[in-house]
Design a protein around this motif. Sequence first.
Motif: not given
Lengths: 397, 195, 117, 417
Positions: A218-226, A362-379
């Motif tokens: 997923m990290a590679i697919d979304y272009g996450c780096t660093g 950061c733009f690419c890194n941020l783009s995974v946030v909706s994927e990562l946060c699905r089903g998590c708690l607000i905290a």
Amino acid sequence: MTTAQTIEIDVRTDEMLVNMGPQHPSTHGVLRLVLRTDGEVVSEVMPHIGYLHRCAEKIGENLTARQWVPYTDRMDYLAGMNMNLGWALAVEKLMDYQVPERGRHLRVIIAELGRIASHLVGMGAYGLDLGTFSPFLYAFREREKILDLFEEVCGARLTYSYLTVGGATADFPPGWLEKCEAFLDQFVPVIDEYHALLTTNAIFIKRTAGVGLLSAEMAIDYGCTGPVLRGSGVDYDLRRDGEPIYTSMYEGYDYEVICQRAGHYPKDQEYPPVPIEAVLGDCWHRFYVRMLEVVQAIGLVRQAMAKYRASDGSFGEPMKLNQKLPKGEVYLETESPRGQMGFGLVSNGTAIPWRARARSSCFCNLSVVSELCRGCLIADVPAIVGSLDIVMGEIDR
Amino acid sequence: MNWTSCLFLLCSLMAGGFAVAVVLSSNIVRMAFYLVLSLAATAGLFFLAGADFVGAMQLMIYVGGTLVLLVFGVMLTAQSQFVQMRTSSGELLTALILGGALLVVLVSTAINVPAWQPTSNPAVDSATPVITATPIGMALEGYRVDQLTQPDTALRRGMSGYLFPFIIVSVHLLVVLIGAAYLARAKRPVVERMR
Amino acid sequence: MYLLGHLLTEPVGVVHYMIVGAVLFTCGVVCMATKRNALGILMGIELVLNGANVNLIAFGSPYLRGAEATIGLDGQLMAMFVIVLAAAEAAVALAIALNFYNNFGSIDVDRANQLKG
Amino acid sequence: MAHLLNQIFDWFAAWLGGSVANDSVAGYVVAALIYLALLLNLVAVGALVFIWLERKVSGRIQDRLGPTRVGGKFGWLQTLADGIKLLTKEDLIPGDADKLLFRIAPYVGFCASLSAFIAIPFAGRDFPFVAQHLNVAVFFVLAVMGLEVFAVILAGYASASKWSLFGAMREAAQVVSYEVPMGLCVVVPVMLAGSMDLVHIGDKQQGWFTNWYLFHDPFTFIVFWVYFTCGTASVNRAPFDLAEAESELVAGFHTEYSGLRWSFFFMAEYGSMLAVSLLAAILFLGGWNGPIPVASLLGLTWHNGPLVGYLGNFLGMLNVLAKAFLLVTVMMWVRWTLPRLRIDQVMTTCLKYCTPIAAAMFVGAALWHMTLPDRVFAGLLQSPAANRLLAEPLPGDSIQLDLQTVEAATIARGGRP
């Protein structure tokens, strides 16, 4: 990767749309996240960006290449030096110019100090996101010392414009290297404090281990780096794997890319081991990669200082403000603290670039946030966003 | 005017007044809030009547426990921000008339029984504290330490203890706990969550 | 007025507590009869139970009646059981209300006109 | 006190040819006002001191100085300046808010927090320093402190803000759950002392620190820490400050509050911290009995006259306040060190760890008390012998004795054993 987990909702509750940001204490600036929540469970996160857009790229098309350097400072304002370096190298690539030996080591010292300073903010602010205030100030105490060092070399503490096309604006002042040496000496034991306060803290581990799992694919697919990419176990670092003009800067340096290989991190024997709860690619690993990169950077600065002392000659001649650029098109990515920061430049032969572009890490890194946060708690949302360590100035430019 | 009368007046006015407010309010959370105040004032009345333990219990279980649950329920089932459910005025009028009639019957009964009039020689002077926690605890275990002067042997020997009801209530509470947990479970389609 | 005047001269008696109990009881009954919200009805029930409790406590109070007339600890024990059972009842009623809400999307009892939800 | 006042009034009235009855309301009102003023002072001044202390402690923990200027040295008037600032701030009420509940919620919280102090004694023996000597004091204090949750729920609900509502829901779930282990922990000293009367519980631990219930046996030692954890959770302090979790919920239930109303929430929070700590000090740390019974060694006891006894009580009051302040400081220390837990982890801590541990420790302490009665300091010392020199007969003991004779009488009359 989709693992279907079934949760039974106890009570029928209506979904609620909650605006997290743009004025929210833990969205790192003016990020706006629209959360769709069902009670405490977040079903969807929609990031909205653009609140800090300042037309930096358009401005770059109206200024000469050196004049745009101060604007790069203001992109990732926590690591201005590394931004300067990225742009400088891109223009140098276009000009086919190689900085002299001494300037090369100077740049390594400054860039790695910048990395330490940036990771210190990332680490301290991550503590804030998880509700502990003290590590933030502990981190800023050390960052202040780096900023003092930067202030001595360039007179600025945030927007340096120090590394510039052709080298740097000035050489180190006399006695600076000794001060830097002294800082590093006292900084090394401080890292253990951070590990005690955060990395090994039981609550910290509970809050971060297994949270925000980002698989390598997923990290590679979304272009996450660093560190985000390396935290998922992908062995990729532009300092080693980048273009020659950038990797040549680190030639002759002894360092390892911080990434888990066969269950181990380089240098992790001196530092706390990975807790059993942590899964590769979770928030804890991203945090730990940053912590180890700080150690890595200390080693690089030490080597660079020795090499700098050994070398002589010019540290590089800054290019003239209105110097004409050769015709052509270049794109160069460098390893900034937050990931691969790319600068693109199209020149039609005048002093002013016809097109200036930046690729935000950061733009690419941020783009995974909706994927990562699905089903998590607000905290978990601040915990995940914090672990990505974004800077809105760079995303919105 | 002595202090017990004064405090009684205060507490009873609060209890009664907020009870009326519960009836008249149409906002459910405000109703809950008035109910809290009314029940807390009732706890004050209990303290005043020498029932310390029951008063504290009222505060803890009723006000601190049951009503928090109630407000929780209100929030879970609220469709709009502030729930309002109005009753038609005709219904309200009928209810008020019937309620008024009930009140008149109850109050006139209370007033007309001579044994319930204020007494000049109470069992304990109102300035003397009564110890209730330990005797209540003993009574729940089956010992009636307060019945030692009881002439009836059966009562005196602990036959008036509350061990059996105590156990029944405990089992009842357990059943209720399980039952409530079962009832509140959703029969709703399971939500898929992906990561 | 008679009772209020009474209060200024005479000590508080069981009758005063009974009147407070009656007010609480009546309010509870009216509440139960008029509210359409299931939780409102539950609150009415709580009021009714409290009205009863006030009476029990008053009858058992050593301050309000003579030694021969007071029902002593029994009043307090009864009140205690009432409180505990009221808590249990509230839990079940709340569970029913939530279940009702799950099925109907509302807790308006006027809509509960089906036996099967 | 009320009787004394009434006698004084009567004495004055006799001059004017009238009389004041012993149970007249006048004495009671004046007495209540005096108590209220004293307790209000304790809570309000306590909050002032604690906020200053918190800023200093957090400053020192975080490698900075904290307030340094206002009031000359150490910035000791900083909180007062903050208070004045809060007073003059605009009082904002959101347009969509339920205005009545929004206005009233902070005061409900503060009243609940203040009411807890009514039954908390500051010194014991013949003349306990307590506003109302209740024989179910422990129960009362716990019950009243449980009411504070209402303020948070009302504030969260009435604010008409989603963040506030989240805070309120979290608070409701958390506080109701934590009452269970907290109650279980409190029952242990109650069982050891055989009374719910805080004065009696405190007096029972008189003598050297070996008599403290903290050191009574290994179980009570653990129970104290469980109690302290639950107490921290029940007053919403980090790492359990989920209701206001600033990094998640902006400011939780008080997001929409400003000015004086906001400061009332804070007074309530600090008041509750003090109340929980005082309760811990009385239940586990010997209350007004210092580690070394200085008052007894100096002869400041009620045997040697009321004035001397009063002085001894005064020392005891300083003692219990010092212990409570220490515990509050520990809470601050914890707050500025640890990250915040997540809501599910908070509930897990309560239901999976605190409650079973507290229950097991209760059983353990009960068994220990049964097998080794009259022993203190983990069973190493004989209770009265070790402290005979200092032990005085307790005023509360007479009640205990009465009950024992009563029980014996029940059995003698043919009641069940």
